[in-house]
Design an enzyme around this catalytic site. Structure first.
Site, PDB file in Angstrom:
ATOM      1  N   GLY A   1       0.808  -1.218   0.000  1.00  0.00           N
ATOM      2  CA  GLY A   1       0.000   0.000   0.000  1.00  0.00           C
ATOM      3  C   GLY A   1       0.841   1.267   0.000  1.00  0.00           C
ATOM      4  O   GLY A   1       2.024   1.248  -0.289  1.00  0.00           O
TER       5      GLY A   1
ATOM      6  N   HIS B   1       4.397   1.644  -8.003  1.00  0.00           N
ATOM      7  CA  HIS B   1       3.343   0.619  -7.949  1.00  0.00           C
ATOM      8  C   HIS B   1       2.419   0.753  -9.167  1.00  0.00           C
ATOM      9  O   HIS B   1       1.987  -0.243  -9.743  1.00  0.00           O
ATOM     10  CB  HIS B   1       2.486   0.779  -6.696  1.00  0.00           C
ATOM     11  CG  HIS B   1       3.229   0.644  -5.407  1.00  0.00           C
ATOM     12  ND1 HIS B   1       3.482   1.697  -4.572  1.00  0.00           N
ATOM     13  CD2 HIS B   1       3.763  -0.449  -4.809  1.00  0.00           C
ATOM     14  CE1 HIS B   1       4.128   1.257  -3.509  1.00  0.00           C
ATOM     15  NE2 HIS B   1       4.322  -0.030  -3.623  1.00  0.00           N
TER      16      HIS B   1
END
Ligand code: PAF
Length: 282
Positions: A31, A37
């Site tokens: 996260g 990402h």
């Protein structure tokens, strides 16, 4: 896009997709997503029919004095980013879902995991291998995507997939950098403005290393000496390690030959950052 927190919910979705012959991509993350990402998610979206992003700050890969408690978290923002990037499912389990009472199995590798980051983070890769194996078994993807910033992790996962016969194609994606060169990392958020500036020594050293290799330098000693000088000139920086290793064995290599990884971990104040470059055989 669905957000689920249990293994059963993931299995239910995956079963239906597989019945329809759809190809599944997995992007495992902890996260606090950034462009690094997102590049993995976008690559996964371009190569699969359905994409799962796992968001789980995995307690077992943090040592006792590391930053598990303070690791940055922002689920709402992550959800928006995953949706924009085209993900289909977020798997966001609680630690109890992944490690229920009585949990006592782990995936342990030797050799590759003892080098580089493994020296100063002795439990780290066992935690990574265990959680990634679990994520692979839960999501049964065709493809899984990892960043080259964690080059040792990527090499370890490739090895694990081979050794344990996971039927999954592993794809590594290039490091994504800020405009000034700093490699994107969720941990950059720990840096105060002075440290943020000092942190540029990592990418400056990487750039110098790449230039030296491209100009024909083949001695690891010569390359490392010059890279170290760049880092040592910054008073806020303290080298944890900087090494040149064979990409497949993670063993030190005296010359730039075959596929090699030049990797470093450097403390900027209290924040430990990593960076690297990979040189592939011609
Ligand atoms: O690279 C990471 O963010 C983590 O190590 C991973 C692969 C998601 C496992 O927790």
């Amino acid at each position: 896009m669905n957000i689920v927190s249990t293994v059963n919910e993931v299995r239910y979705a995956v079963k239906e997709w597989k019945q329809n012959g759809l190809k599944i991509g997995l992007v495992p993350t902890m996260g606090f997503l950034h462009e690094g990402h997102l590049s993995l998610i976008k690559k996964a979206v371009s190569e699969n029919d359905r994409v799962i992003v796992s968001i789980f700050v995995n307690p077992t890969q943090f040592g006792p004095n590391e930053d598990f408690e303070t690791y940055p978290r922002d689920l709402n923002k992550d959800v928006d980013l995953c949706r924009e990037a085209g993900a289909d499912l977020i798997f966001h389990p609680e630690p109890e879902e992944m490690y229920p009472d009585g949990f006592c199995t782990s995936v342990n590798m030797t050799g590759l995991t003892d080098a580089l980051c493994g020296k100063s983070r002795p439990v780290h890769f066992q935690g990574v291998c265990t959680v990634v194996s679990k994520l692979f078994n839960i999501t049964t993807p065709d493809n899984a995507y990892f960043g080259e910033k964690d080059a040792q992790q990527l090499a370890i996962i490739r090895r694990m997939v081979k050794d344990l016969n996971f039927d999954i194609k592993i794809t590594g994606c290039p490091i994504v950098r800020e405009e000034d060169g700093l490699a994107k990392s969720s941990r950059n958020t720990y840096l105060n403005p002075e440290e943020r500036c000092a942190a540029l020594v990592l990418s400056k050293a990487v750039k110098l290393g790449v230039q030296l290799v491209e100009s024909g330098e083949t001695s690891s000693e010569v390359i490392l000496k010059q890279m170290k000088e760049v880092i040592d000139n910054e008073p806020l920086a303290r080298i944890d390690y900087i090494e040149i290793v064979d990409m497949n064995t993670m063993k030190n290599t005296d010359t730039i030959k075959g596929d090699v990884l030049c990797a470093m971990a450097v403390y900027i104040g209290k924040t430990r950052l990593i960076d690297n470059f990979i040189h592939h055989a011609d």
